[in-house]
Write an enzyme that holds these catalytic residues in place. Structure first.
Site, mmCIF file in Angstrom:
data_model
loop_
_atom_site.group_PDB
_atom_site.id
_atom_site.type_symbol
_atom_site.label_atom_id
_atom_site.label_comp_id
_atom_site.label_asym_id
_atom_site.label_seq_id
_atom_site.Cartn_x
_atom_site.Cartn_y
_atom_site.Cartn_z
ATOM 1 N N LYS A 1 45.373 38.179 58.103
ATOM 2 C CA LYS A 1 45.170 39.241 57.109
ATOM 3 C C LYS A 1 46.435 40.100 57.079
ATOM 4 O O LYS A 1 46.644 40.952 57.928
ATOM 5 C CB LYS A 1 43.947 40.097 57.425
ATOM 6 C CG LYS A 1 43.620 41.056 56.291
ATOM 7 C CD LYS A 1 42.430 41.927 56.576
ATOM 8 C CE LYS A 1 42.023 42.684 55.320
ATOM 9 N NZ LYS A 1 43.141 43.381 54.664
ATOM 10 N N ARG B 1 47.907 42.384 47.701
ATOM 11 C CA ARG B 1 47.210 41.183 47.242
ATOM 12 C C ARG B 1 47.616 40.924 45.798
ATOM 13 O O ARG B 1 47.588 41.825 44.956
ATOM 14 C CB ARG B 1 45.705 41.374 47.356
ATOM 15 C CG ARG B 1 44.917 40.109 47.033
ATOM 16 C CD ARG B 1 43.460 40.287 47.365
ATOM 17 N NE ARG B 1 42.662 39.131 47.003
ATOM 18 C CZ ARG B 1 41.352 39.031 47.206
ATOM 19 N NH1 ARG B 1 40.695 40.028 47.792
ATOM 20 N NH2 ARG B 1 40.684 37.947 46.850
ATOM 21 N N ARG C 1 45.338 43.507 42.713
ATOM 22 C CA ARG C 1 43.902 43.335 42.943
ATOM 23 C C ARG C 1 43.092 44.165 41.957
ATOM 24 O O ARG C 1 41.911 43.893 41.727
ATOM 25 C CB ARG C 1 43.534 43.645 44.382
ATOM 26 C CG ARG C 1 43.698 45.085 44.806
ATOM 27 C CD ARG C 1 43.258 45.277 46.253
ATOM 28 N NE ARG C 1 41.837 45.012 46.396
ATOM 29 C CZ ARG C 1 41.286 44.510 47.506
ATOM 30 N NH1 ARG C 1 42.032 44.205 48.536
ATOM 31 N NH2 ARG C 1 39.985 44.329 47.581
ATOM 32 N N GLU D 1 49.386 37.041 49.198
ATOM 33 C CA GLU D 1 49.751 38.386 49.642
ATOM 34 C C GLU D 1 51.273 38.503 49.595
ATOM 35 O O GLU D 1 51.990 37.654 50.140
ATOM 36 C CB GLU D 1 49.249 38.626 51.067
ATOM 37 C CG GLU D 1 49.183 40.071 51.472
ATOM 38 C CD GLU D 1 47.858 40.737 51.096
ATOM 39 O OE1 GLU D 1 47.768 41.966 51.233
ATOM 40 O OE2 GLU D 1 46.919 40.019 50.676
ATOM 41 N N LYS E 1 36.126 39.639 57.222
ATOM 42 C CA LYS E 1 37.357 40.132 57.853
ATOM 43 C C LYS E 1 37.064 40.722 59.227
ATOM 44 O O LYS E 1 36.029 41.354 59.453
ATOM 45 C CB LYS E 1 38.067 41.147 56.951
ATOM 46 C CG LYS E 1 37.253 42.317 56.491
ATOM 47 C CD LYS E 1 38.043 43.099 55.436
ATOM 48 C CE LYS E 1 37.180 44.162 54.779
ATOM 49 N NZ LYS E 1 37.875 44.850 53.692
#
Length: 598
Positions: A260, A265, A280, A310, A433
């Site tokens: 992550k 993003r 995003r 990303e 996550k």
């Protein structure tokens, strides 16, 4: 279609606090809307001229220019308009009042001494679009003249909502979820059609376009909607858990673990030599990353493709990952070239939604990942995100620690089962996550929305320094209060808060907000902040999950602290009450385990 119809419905919507009534009234408005302008009715209701991903500017008219245009249209001095604004606090209300008392227009109108030209939705939309698109020498005067001409034709109620639209303060309390409910009522016969409309919106994030398709061709037409290069897909969202064993169980005992990254993003679209990059929030951010555009052209074999990844800032000397804040330099219009040199980036791709005519959103993750690796020519800049297939808890824990040591925020565990499709616009347990925060007992930070504010005391006296924060429930299109946050702000950030809140201040609570606390001011839900704290706890003051854990109390955050603004997130992407409930239950479970072990 007359614009007056919209103004009259907005006036009624403003007075309603029930979402059921809001939906019913909006349904009625859409039923009365002509199909050739229904897309524009939707955009105006959303408070915009076009979707965020269009490469077109906002209206860009400040308060002073609106006052000047109002002065020209009413023959009332600017000083008097400013005086009324200080009294009423709402330029839309000022326009309404001045138009009502402007005898030179109203007496003639009511006596029938002159023919009154009625404003149409098309005319208002085209005039506002012209104002937004005007640039260069003389554009300022043209904008004032255009708005003055529009206001001169408008009746008092129309003028009120034209000004409020430009000012970004419609105050009708309508979110995208409510619009979809109303569209289902009008064109699908009720709630049964809602999932179809939502799926179409998730794949083509343009409710105006979807409304027009429904009006012209009926509900069947949106069943065939597929991803299209150039139109962003609403991003799939991850749930959060803190127990690695529980995470692995949730995804069926095995999955892919991705790093992550602490970056931006990005949804990347490519069609031949044309590349689009969307945030995003579905805003077109291609201009900020001309280097990424070239990297993608040289790294992707497919002709037409929609990818997700990303964009991460990299230290130009060491190659190490830098924090997200370093990408803020890319937002400045005038020194992109310098930002590219000083803040180079890497692109870590992790998903594929469309490839050369084939919709990949309905394919399981292993198929998407396999094709992604096939079409990407990896190099020092463009890479497939670091990942690992796992089926043991210890593998997950080891990879998590590896991710942290490599400078990332943690990991995302993803299901690889047959049902592991790309759930556009949805948050679920197909992705989970796992993050680490070293400064707090809370396992993770949360992203909450400002819905109100309180004036400070002592050193902060006279300043709005405590913010009422809320979680967002997408199923109910409702914001539920979670905490008041007053710490973590620098002096500069606190000054920024004053400006932000003055622009978002409301006369009364937004109808989508559920609160038992009365702040000093109510705020339009538009700003998202990342908040951390000691723990999730019960509170009789807050409405988040009230009646779920306890009849008398909701869930709150003890000792909340501001971390940063989440400009990359829309309010609809804020943390949900269910996520906060999961965090609370995980914390309780850990406490019980700690007691048992001792």
């Amino acid at each position: 279609m007359e614009f007056k119809l919209i103004a009259e419905y907005f006036d009624r919507l403003e007075k309603i606090s029930s979402r059921i009534q809001l939906t019913a009234l909006l349904t009625d408005l859409l039923k009365k809307s002509d199909k050739d302008v229904i897309d524009k009715v939707i955009y105006i209701t959303q408070g915009k001229l076009w979707p965020d991903f269009f490469e077109k500017p906002e209206i860009g008219l400040g308060e002073k220019l609106m006052i000047k245009a109002l002065s020209v249209s009413t023959n009332i001095k600017e000083d008097e308009i400013e005086k009324q604004l200080r009294i009423l606090g709402d330029l839309g209300e000022v326009a309404y009042k001045l138009k009502r008392t402007n005898s030179s227009q109203n007496v003639l109108s009511y006596l029938g001494s002159t023919k009154v030209t009625k404003l149409t939705v098309e005319e208002v939309y085209e005039s506002l679009s012209k104002i937004a698109l005007s640039e260069g020498e003389g554009s300022r005067d043209m904008k004032i003249r255009s708005l003055a001409g529009l206001l001169k034709k408008a009746d008092p109620l129309e003028a009120k909502y034209i000004i409020r639209f430009i000012d970004g303060r419609l105050r009708v309390g309508i979110g995208d979820a409510t619009i979809m409910d109303a569209l289902a009522n009008v064109f699908g016969g009720g709630t049964a059609a809602r999932p179809l409309i939502e799926r179409a919106y998730n794949l083509r994030a343009d409710l105006g376009n979807i409304a027009k398709l429904l009006a012209e061709n009926g509900i069947e037409t949106i069943k065939s909607i597929k991803p299209e290069v150039g139109i962003p897909i609403r991003p799939m969202l991850a749930e959060r858990l803190t127990d690695p064993s529980e995470i692995l169980a949730k995804v069926g005992g095995k999955g892919i673990v991705d790093y992550k990254y602490d970056g931006e993003r990005a949804q990347i679209h490519k069609k031949g030599e044309k590349v689009y990059i969307f945030s995003r929030r579905l805003e077109n951010i291609t201009r900020q990353y001309p280097d990424v555009v070239e990297y993608i052209k040289n790294s992707i074999k497919s002709n037409e493709v929609i990818l997700e990844g990303e964009i991460v800032a990299i230290d130009k000397e060491s190659g190490e990952i830098l924090p997200f804040q370093n990408l803020m330099h890319r937002k400045r219009k005038n020194d992109i070239g310098e930002a590219i040199k000083e803040y180079p980036v890497n692109v870590y791709l992790f998903d594929l939604m469309y490839n050369d005519g084939e919709d990949y959103t309905q394919k399981p993750l292993p198929d998407r990942r396999e094709k992604l690796e096939e079409i990407v020519t990896q190099n020092d800049i463009v890479k497939v995100a670091d990942h690992k297939y796992i089926d043991k808890v210890n593998e997950l824990v080891e990879y998590f620690h590896q991710a942290i040591s490599d400078g990332t925020e943690g990991v995302i565990v993803k299901s690889i089962g047959k049902d592991s499709i790309y759930q556009a616009g949805a948050r679920g347990f197909l992705w989970i996550k796992l993050k680490k925060d070293y400064q707090s007992e809370m396992a993770d930070s949360v992203d909450l929305v400002i819905v109100g504010a309180f004036y400070g005391r002592g050193k902060r006296g006279g300043k709005l320094s405590s913010l009422l924060m809320a979680a967002y429930d997408p199923d109910k299109d409702t914001f539920y209060t979670v905490c008041k946050v007053a710490s973590g702000f620098s002096d500069a950030e606190l000054e920024e808060v004053q400006k932000m809140l003055s622009e978002a201040k409301l006369d009364k609570k937004d109808p989508r907000v559920e609160s038992e606390i009365q702040p000093d001011i109510w705020v339009k839900p538009k700003y998202v902040a990342e908040i951390i704290g000691a723990e999730i706890t019960l509170s009789p003051l807050h409405t988040c999950c009230k009646g779920v854990v306890s009849e008398e109390a909701g869930l709150s955050i003890r000792f909340p602290r501001f971390i940063r603004w989440r400009d990359d997130k829309s309010v609809e992407e804020a943390t949900t009450p269910n996520e906060i409930l999961e965090m609370y239950q995980s914390r309780l479970k850990k406490k019980v385990e700690d007691i048992t072990e001792t």
